[in-house]
Design an enzyme around this catalytic site. Structure first.
Site, PDB file in Angstrom:
ATOM      1  CG  HIS A 386       7.316   1.886   4.210  1.00  0.00           C
ATOM      2  ND1 HIS A 386       7.157   2.706   3.116  1.00  0.00           N
ATOM      3  CD2 HIS A 386       6.592   0.771   3.938  1.00  0.00           C
ATOM      4  CE1 HIS A 386       6.379   2.131   2.228  1.00  0.00           C
ATOM      5  NE2 HIS A 386       6.020   0.943   2.691  1.00  0.00           N
ATOM      6  CG  ASP A 390       8.230   5.054  -2.814  1.00  0.00           C
ATOM      7  OD1 ASP A 390       8.970   4.330  -3.483  1.00  0.00           O
ATOM      8  OD2 ASP A 390       8.059   6.269  -3.035  1.00  0.00           O
TER       9      ASP A 390
END
Ligand code: CAO
Length: 416
Positions: A386, A390
């Site tokens: 992450h 995204d």
């Protein structure tokens, strides 16, 4: 490579062909190097835990002149050998003679070899000797196996035999072997692939994982594979679902290259990988390994299947090489061959994404007309780094992958 754990010889020792020299632990594999020659160990080029370099001498062996070998000194460049291959060799220079498998069995049951009477040639300690010793200690009676062999107690690494792949047999059979408890705790060193797993998974902990799951209707793909299986079989290749999953992932990566990338340690640069070297988690007797299919972006489904067959054969024989085990850029883990629906796969650094597949199950679903039909449903669980990926990107990639698999003919449009 890092030399560690065990060295079986010292300078001045006599060795015969196939005697164990040392154990070598790389990031991915633990292998036993054996001697190619009969002779005397003249020089060890490394101490324990030092890094040994491929292509450089490991040990000098003075070859026995009486056997007429011309050279006086030679360097062992023996190819690595798996533990399984090694198990039937003897280790000399110890008070007790026993194969590594027997030594391991003794260690796992906290038995000192010096206390066991060997009934083999030259008082060699056999597996049966260990089992009889254990039986005497615990009072357990060890029944003969159907083949007349004595069935060993279940050491940790052996656990329950793999479930039969026969689809007709739905109910798992209970383990018929009686459990023998020695009544003592045991501590054993973490070695080999398990050690590599400690290292990789600890590094993975630093990555903030984003998880995303979905269900895939494989009804069409299940039919397509049934149709293509005999064709592949004629060409000598077993066609499972994985080649389709892998190819669909590669087609998706062409559109979402950030998922086939790596991040440097300081998180300053991201490198987009040109090759789609797709790793496949494999459950083997030696533990989890992740060989990769190289350059999937230029491979046909058949070529992927063929390569996967090769990797599986080598993986189950414990003979995968460094090239097959390194350089992966993205990973798929088909845990569904064992069971389960959703999982939380752990990214293999320096990769940035991984997908895990659950078991394919026949479940009721609605078609476009609102009618219930028997659907072949599989769940997928993705994990992405992450820091650079995204959630929306991961979801879009998953949707694309899903669309290729739910409508496999659509892959043709993008196949080169
Ligand atoms: N659900 C149900 N059945 C499945 C399936 C799934 N998700 N995936 C494959 N199958 C079926 C195959 O179709 C095959 O059936 P047939 O013999 O009728 O064709 C059978 O299961 C066996 O498949 P396979 O194992 O020979 O081949 P594969 O390419 O599907 O899988 C591999 C190869 C290496 C992925 C698998 O053997 C394996 O090791 N899986 C475990 C991976 C693992 O441990 N992951 C966890 C990693 S984290 O610790």
């Amino acid at each position: 490579m890092c030399l560690e754990c065990k060295r079986y010889i010292k300078e001045g020792d006599s060795v015969s062909q196939f005697d164990s020299i040392c154990e070598v632990q790389s990031d991915k594999a633990s292998v036993t190097i054996t001697s190619r020659y009969d002779g005397i160990i003249r020089k060890l080029h490394y101490n324990l835990d030092e890094i040994a370099y491929v292509g450089k001498p490991l040990v000098d062996i003075e070859i026995d002149a009486s056997k007429g070998v011309a050279s006086e000194e030679d360097v062992v460049e023996t190819p690595p050998m798996s533990h399984e291959e090694h198990t039937h060799q003897e280790i000399k220079g110890h008070k007790t003679l026993a194969t590594p498998a027997v030594r391991r069995l003794a260690m796992e049951n906290n038995i000192k070899l010096s206390e066991v009477v060997g009934t083999g040639k030259d008082n060699r300690i056999l597996k049966e000797d260990i089992l009889n010793y254990l039986a005497k200690q615990t009072g357990a009676i060890l029944p003969p196996s159907p083949k007349g062999e004595i069935i060993p107690p279940l050491p940790k690494s052996e656990t329950v035999p793999a479930a039969p792949k026969d689809k007709a047999r739905k109910i798992p059979l209970p383990v018929s072997r009686p459990l023998v408890f020695s009544g003592k705790d045991k501590t054993e060193p973490i070695t080999g692939f398990h050690k590599a797993m400690v290292k990789t998974m600890s590094a993975a902990l630093k990555i903030p994982h984003f998880g995303y799951c979905d269900e895939i209707d494989l009804t069409q793909l299940v039919q397509l594979r049934e149709d293509l299986k005999p064709l592949a079989q004629i060409r000598g290749v077993k066609l499972s679902f994985m080649p389709f999953f892998i190819k669909a992932a590669s087609l998706g990566l062409l559109q979402y290259p950030i998922l086939n990338a790596s991040l440097d340690e300081s998180c300053q640069n991201v490198t987009y990988k040109a090759s789609h070297n797709i790793g496949v988690a494999m459950d083997t007797e030696q533990g989890l390994i992740v060989p990769n299919v190289k350059n999937v972006q230029v491979c046909s489904v058949f070529e992927i299947a063929s390569e996967l067959n090769r990797l599986q054969a080598l993986g189950s024989a414990g003979q995968l090489g460094t090239n097959d085990l390194t350089g992966g850029t993205f990973t798929l883990s088909n845990i569904g061959t064992i069971g389960g629906t959703y999982t939380k796969p752990v990214i293999l650094p320096p990769e940035v994404a991984i997908g895990a597949l659950g078991k394919i199950q026949i479940l009721p679903r609605f078609n476009g007309k609102g009618e219930v039909f028997k659907a072949q449903i599989m769940n997928v669980s993705w994990s992405a780094d992450h820091r650079i990926i995204d959630g929306a990107t991961m979801a879009r990639f998953s949707n694309l992958w899903k669309s290729y698999l739910e409508n496999p003919a659509s892959m043709l449009i993008d196949l080169k």
